[in-house]
Design a protein around this motif. Sequence first.
Motif, PDB file in Angstrom:
ATOM      1  N   TYR A   7     -55.568 -26.246   4.294  1.00  0.00           N
ATOM      2  CA  TYR A   7     -54.516 -26.626   3.397  1.00  0.00           C
ATOM      3  C   TYR A   7     -53.933 -25.748   3.722  1.00  0.00           C
ATOM      4  N   GLY A   8     -52.383 -25.836   4.642  1.00  0.00           N
ATOM      5  CA  GLY A   8     -51.140 -25.119   4.792  1.00  0.00           C
ATOM      6  C   GLY A   8     -50.264 -26.023   4.049  1.00  0.00           C
ATOM      7  N   PHE A   9     -49.375 -24.967   3.620  1.00  0.00           N
ATOM      8  CA  PHE A   9     -47.910 -25.156   2.984  1.00  0.00           C
ATOM      9  C   PHE A   9     -46.142 -24.345   3.374  1.00  0.00           C
ATOM     10  N   PHE A  10     -46.118 -24.986   4.272  1.00  0.00           N
ATOM     11  CA  PHE A  10     -44.733 -24.817   4.915  1.00  0.00           C
ATOM     12  C   PHE A  10     -43.370 -24.737   4.576  1.00  0.00           C
ATOM     13  N   HIS A  28     -42.073 -34.288  10.923  1.00  0.00           N
ATOM     14  CA  HIS A  28     -42.706 -34.838  11.470  1.00  0.00           C
ATOM     15  C   HIS A  28     -43.938 -34.521  12.707  1.00  0.00           C
ATOM     16  N   LYS A  29     -43.303 -33.337  12.575  1.00  0.00           N
ATOM     17  CA  LYS A  29     -43.796 -32.084  13.483  1.00  0.00           C
ATOM     18  C   LYS A  29     -45.444 -31.599  12.494  1.00  0.00           C
ATOM     19  N   ALA A  30     -45.369 -30.728  10.976  1.00  0.00           N
ATOM     20  CA  ALA A  30     -46.310 -31.135  10.614  1.00  0.00           C
ATOM     21  C   ALA A  30     -47.351 -31.723  10.697  1.00  0.00           C
ATOM     22  N   GLU A  31     -46.843 -33.291  10.478  1.00  0.00           N
ATOM     23  CA  GLU A  31     -47.670 -34.729  10.469  1.00  0.00           C
ATOM     24  C   GLU A  31     -48.976 -34.312  11.629  1.00  0.00           C
ATOM     25  N   LYS A  40     -55.002 -30.544   6.876  1.00  0.00           N
ATOM     26  CA  LYS A  40     -54.182 -30.761   5.831  1.00  0.00           C
ATOM     27  C   LYS A  40     -52.604 -29.920   5.945  1.00  0.00           C
ATOM     28  N   ILE A  41     -51.665 -30.183   6.544  1.00  0.00           N
ATOM     29  CA  ILE A  41     -50.234 -29.085   6.694  1.00  0.00           C
ATOM     30  C   ILE A  41     -49.145 -30.513   5.814  1.00  0.00           C
ATOM     31  N   GLU A  44     -42.339 -28.967   3.365  1.00  0.00           N
ATOM     32  CA  GLU A  44     -40.384 -29.121   1.896  1.00  0.00           C
ATOM     33  C   GLU A  44     -39.628 -27.982   2.151  1.00  0.00           C
ATOM     34  N   ARG A  45     -38.647 -29.087   2.435  1.00  0.00           N
ATOM     35  CA  ARG A  45     -37.357 -28.412   2.630  1.00  0.00           C
ATOM     36  C   ARG A  45     -36.672 -28.199   0.799  1.00  0.00           C
ATOM     37  N   ILE A  46     -35.725 -26.808   1.276  1.00  0.00           N
ATOM     38  CA  ILE A  46     -35.259 -26.919  -0.418  1.00  0.00           C
ATOM     39  C   ILE A  46     -33.997 -26.695  -0.183  1.00  0.00           C
TER      40      ILE A  46
END
Length: 67
Positions: A7-10, A28-31, A40-41, A44-46
């Motif tokens: 799992y990756g979380f950016f 879309h790029k993460a998908e 699973k990548i 999320e934007r903040i």
Amino acid sequence: MTEQVDYGFFVLICYTEEIYEKAKSLHHKAEELSQKYNRKIQFERIDASGTLDSASKIRAEKDMGFN
């Protein structure tokens, strides 16, 4: 080892509304990367542009500045 990562979380902290809106394409790029590497990548934007209510005025998750 990186092979054991499932799992990756950016997270991207956006200091302007313009960059926040432009960053939508990174979902879309993460998908794509999830499919390519069979991992699973998640992206999320903040919104840190200062246009949101202060924390004491936030009453719903949708107002927190996440996607």
